[in-house]
Design a protein around this motif. Sequence first.
Motif, PDB file in Angstrom:
ATOM      1  N   ALA A 186       0.825  -1.218   0.000  1.00 58.44           N
ATOM      2  CA  ALA A 186       0.000   0.000   0.000  1.00 58.44           C
ATOM      3  C   ALA A 186       0.855   1.263   0.000  1.00 58.44           C
ATOM      4  N   PHE A 187       2.092   1.158   0.513  1.00 54.53           N
ATOM      5  CA  PHE A 187       3.006   2.299   0.556  1.00 54.53           C
ATOM      6  C   PHE A 187       4.168   2.081  -0.404  1.00 54.53           C
ATOM      7  N   GLU A 188       4.674   3.188  -0.953  1.00 51.35           N
ATOM      8  CA  GLU A 188       5.859   3.138  -1.817  1.00 51.35           C
ATOM      9  C   GLU A 188       6.920   4.096  -1.298  1.00 51.35           C
ATOM     10  N   LEU A 189       8.180   3.727  -1.511  1.00 50.20           N
ATOM     11  CA  LEU A 189       9.321   4.547  -1.122  1.00 50.20           C
ATOM     12  C   LEU A 189       9.992   5.077  -2.375  1.00 50.20           C
ATOM     13  N   ASP A 190      10.245   6.363  -2.406  1.00 50.30           N
ATOM     14  CA  ASP A 190      10.891   7.042  -3.530  1.00 50.30           C
ATOM     15  C   ASP A 190      12.159   7.684  -2.977  1.00 50.30           C
ATOM     16  N   PHE A 191      13.336   7.242  -3.464  1.00 49.89           N
ATOM     17  CA  PHE A 191      14.584   7.682  -2.844  1.00 49.89           C
ATOM     18  C   PHE A 191      15.720   7.714  -3.858  1.00 49.89           C
ATOM     19  N   LEU A 192      16.826   8.312  -3.450  1.00 50.21           N
ATOM     20  CA  LEU A 192      18.032   8.396  -4.266  1.00 50.21           C
ATOM     21  C   LEU A 192      19.082   7.434  -3.720  1.00 50.21           C
ATOM     22  N   GLU A 193      19.652   6.645  -4.610  1.00 42.92           N
ATOM     23  CA  GLU A 193      20.701   5.706  -4.213  1.00 42.92           C
ATOM     24  C   GLU A 193      21.834   5.799  -5.223  1.00 42.92           C
ATOM     25  N   ARG A 194      23.002   6.291  -4.746  1.00 48.31           N
ATOM     26  CA  ARG A 194      24.159   6.507  -5.614  1.00 48.31           C
ATOM     27  C   ARG A 194      23.804   7.400  -6.800  1.00 48.31           C
ATOM     28  N   GLY A 195      22.997   8.412  -6.549  1.00 49.33           N
ATOM     29  CA  GLY A 195      22.639   9.376  -7.574  1.00 49.33           C
ATOM     30  C   GLY A 195      21.499   8.962  -8.483  1.00 49.33           C
ATOM     31  N   ARG A 196      20.979   7.760  -8.314  1.00 47.23           N
ATOM     32  CA  ARG A 196      19.878   7.267  -9.161  1.00 47.23           C
ATOM     33  C   ARG A 196      18.570   7.279  -8.382  1.00 47.23           C
ATOM     34  N   ARG A 197      17.510   7.750  -9.034  1.00 54.07           N
ATOM     35  CA  ARG A 197      16.193   7.793  -8.408  1.00 54.07           C
ATOM     36  C   ARG A 197      15.560   6.408  -8.489  1.00 54.07           C
ATOM     37  N   ARG A 198      15.049   5.934  -7.367  1.00 55.14           N
ATOM     38  CA  ARG A 198      14.416   4.621  -7.322  1.00 55.14           C
ATOM     39  C   ARG A 198      13.070   4.747  -6.638  1.00 55.14           C
ATOM     40  N   ARG A 199      12.131   3.950  -7.083  1.00 55.26           N
ATOM     41  CA  ARG A 199      10.807   3.916  -6.458  1.00 55.26           C
ATOM     42  C   ARG A 199      10.389   2.455  -6.339  1.00 55.26           C
ATOM     43  N   GLN A 200      10.150   2.044  -5.104  1.00 56.94           N
ATOM     44  CA  GLN A 200       9.823   0.645  -4.833  1.00 56.94           C
ATOM     45  C   GLN A 200       8.710   0.576  -3.802  1.00 56.94           C
ATOM     46  N   SER A 201       8.030  -0.558  -3.776  1.00 56.85           N
ATOM     47  CA  SER A 201       7.053  -0.771  -2.710  1.00 56.85           C
ATOM     48  C   SER A 201       7.780  -0.807  -1.374  1.00 56.85           C
ATOM     49  N   LEU A 202       7.054  -0.526  -0.313  1.00 58.37           N
ATOM     50  CA  LEU A 202       7.646  -0.570   1.017  1.00 58.37           C
ATOM     51  C   LEU A 202       8.256  -1.935   1.293  1.00 58.37           C
ATOM     52  N   GLY A 203       7.592  -2.984   0.844  1.00 59.47           N
ATOM     53  CA  GLY A 203       8.094  -4.334   1.067  1.00 59.47           C
ATOM     54  C   GLY A 203       9.408  -4.611   0.363  1.00 59.47           C
ATOM     55  N   GLN A 204       9.625  -3.968  -0.796  1.00 56.94           N
ATOM     56  CA  GLN A 204      10.876  -4.158  -1.528  1.00 56.94           C
ATOM     57  C   GLN A 204      11.997  -3.245  -1.031  1.00 56.94           C
ATOM     58  N   GLY A 205      11.638  -2.015  -0.662  1.00 56.53           N
ATOM     59  CA  GLY A 205      12.670  -1.015  -0.418  1.00 56.53           C
ATOM     60  C   GLY A 205      13.066  -0.791   1.022  1.00 56.53           C
ATOM     61  N   TRP A 206      12.372  -1.399   1.980  1.00 54.16           N
ATOM     62  CA  TRP A 206      12.596  -1.046   3.382  1.00 54.16           C
ATOM     63  C   TRP A 206      14.001  -1.389   3.871  1.00 54.16           C
ATOM     64  N   SER A 207      14.677  -2.371   3.256  1.00 50.71           N
ATOM     65  CA  SER A 207      16.004  -2.789   3.720  1.00 50.71           C
ATOM     66  C   SER A 207      17.130  -1.906   3.179  1.00 50.71           C
ATOM     67  N   THR A 208      16.807  -0.907   2.354  1.00 49.92           N
ATOM     68  CA  THR A 208      17.817   0.040   1.870  1.00 49.92           C
ATOM     69  C   THR A 208      18.472   0.742   3.063  1.00 49.92           C
ATOM     70  N   PRO A 209      19.800   0.942   3.046  1.00 50.97           N
ATOM     71  CA  PRO A 209      20.463   1.677   4.144  1.00 50.97           C
ATOM     72  C   PRO A 209      20.156   3.175   4.057  1.00 50.97           C
ATOM     73  N   PHE A 210      18.993   3.564   4.495  1.00 51.22           N
ATOM     74  CA  PHE A 210      18.543   4.950   4.340  1.00 51.22           C
ATOM     75  C   PHE A 210      19.385   5.945   5.134  1.00 51.22           C
ATOM     76  N   GLU A 211      20.159   5.473   6.096  1.00 51.58           N
ATOM     77  CA  GLU A 211      21.043   6.380   6.826  1.00 51.58           C
ATOM     78  C   GLU A 211      22.179   6.901   5.954  1.00 51.58           C
ATOM     79  N   ALA A 212      22.332   6.329   4.739  1.00 55.98           N
ATOM     80  CA  ALA A 212      23.425   6.730   3.851  1.00 55.98           C
ATOM     81  C   ALA A 212      22.950   7.314   2.526  1.00 55.98           C
ATOM     82  N   VAL A 213      21.645   7.533   2.355  1.00 59.75           N
ATOM     83  CA  VAL A 213      21.138   8.040   1.079  1.00 59.75           C
ATOM     84  C   VAL A 213      21.227   9.559   1.029  1.00 59.75           C
ATOM     85  N   GLU A 214      21.073  10.091  -0.185  1.00 60.79           N
ATOM     86  CA  GLU A 214      21.072  11.540  -0.393  1.00 60.79           C
ATOM     87  C   GLU A 214      19.666  12.095  -0.120  1.00 60.79           C
ATOM     88  N   PRO A 215      19.541  13.367   0.247  1.00 54.46           N
ATOM     89  CA  PRO A 215      18.207  13.966   0.439  1.00 54.46           C
ATOM     90  C   PRO A 215      17.395  13.925  -0.855  1.00 54.46           C
TER      91      PRO A 215
END
Length: 248
Positions: free
Chosen positions: A15-44
Amino acid sequence: MGAPALAYGDAALSAFELDFLERGRRRRQSLGQGWSTPFEAVEPVRDFRWAKGVESFAGWYYCATARDHVGYESWLERDQLILMDRDPQVVGISSQPFWLHWHDGTRRRRHAPDYFVRLADGRGRVVDVRADDRVDDAAAESFEAMELACRAVGWEFVRAGAPEPVFMANVRWLARYRRRRCLRWLITARLLESFEEPAPLVEGVLAAGDRLVVLPVLFHLMWSGVLTGDLRGELLHDHSIVWKERGR
């Protein structure tokens, strides 16, 4: 709140999606797919805004925990960032880590939390900073959705308000000495001996050496929690009682 209010457990992961930057690339994934990303190291995910004549004030704070600059968009966000930087349970911090997307039953919504924090035990914590009197209906709904998404993946959610003024003033002062370059090991040993039992700040400092040399070391040790005092009752001064924190 609409559709997400029913999205508990596995349903929330889609039901939720995460939209974030990883190594300069924009990614959009479901919460179930993206939650394990190391968000403490991503760009704003969005730029910090500076505008003449507005109440908020954006800037960059050198975070000793992250060993990098972390952004903030208000003095209140900066204060909470300082408190997180001092927390021994925090090992990583990023600002504006992702957009959370969801549908509220009427329209699509999105919200970017202020901070993502990685804790020493590996858990994640999402922090939104807003004073109690600034939480309107739209913000309350966004925080409710964020808390629901966090609960689905085992993250903590915190809505942080204004800290106690005296305590925050003392911690701001100590933050000036947060960098490890303030440590001098011989002086550290002397200070730990001086404050083995509670003693006035100035007495312990003078017992350890020259005041101008010793004070930065003392304040660093108080920042890191090795030495402590009553930071909530009054502003630090020469006769504040300081003592060694047991077990640190």
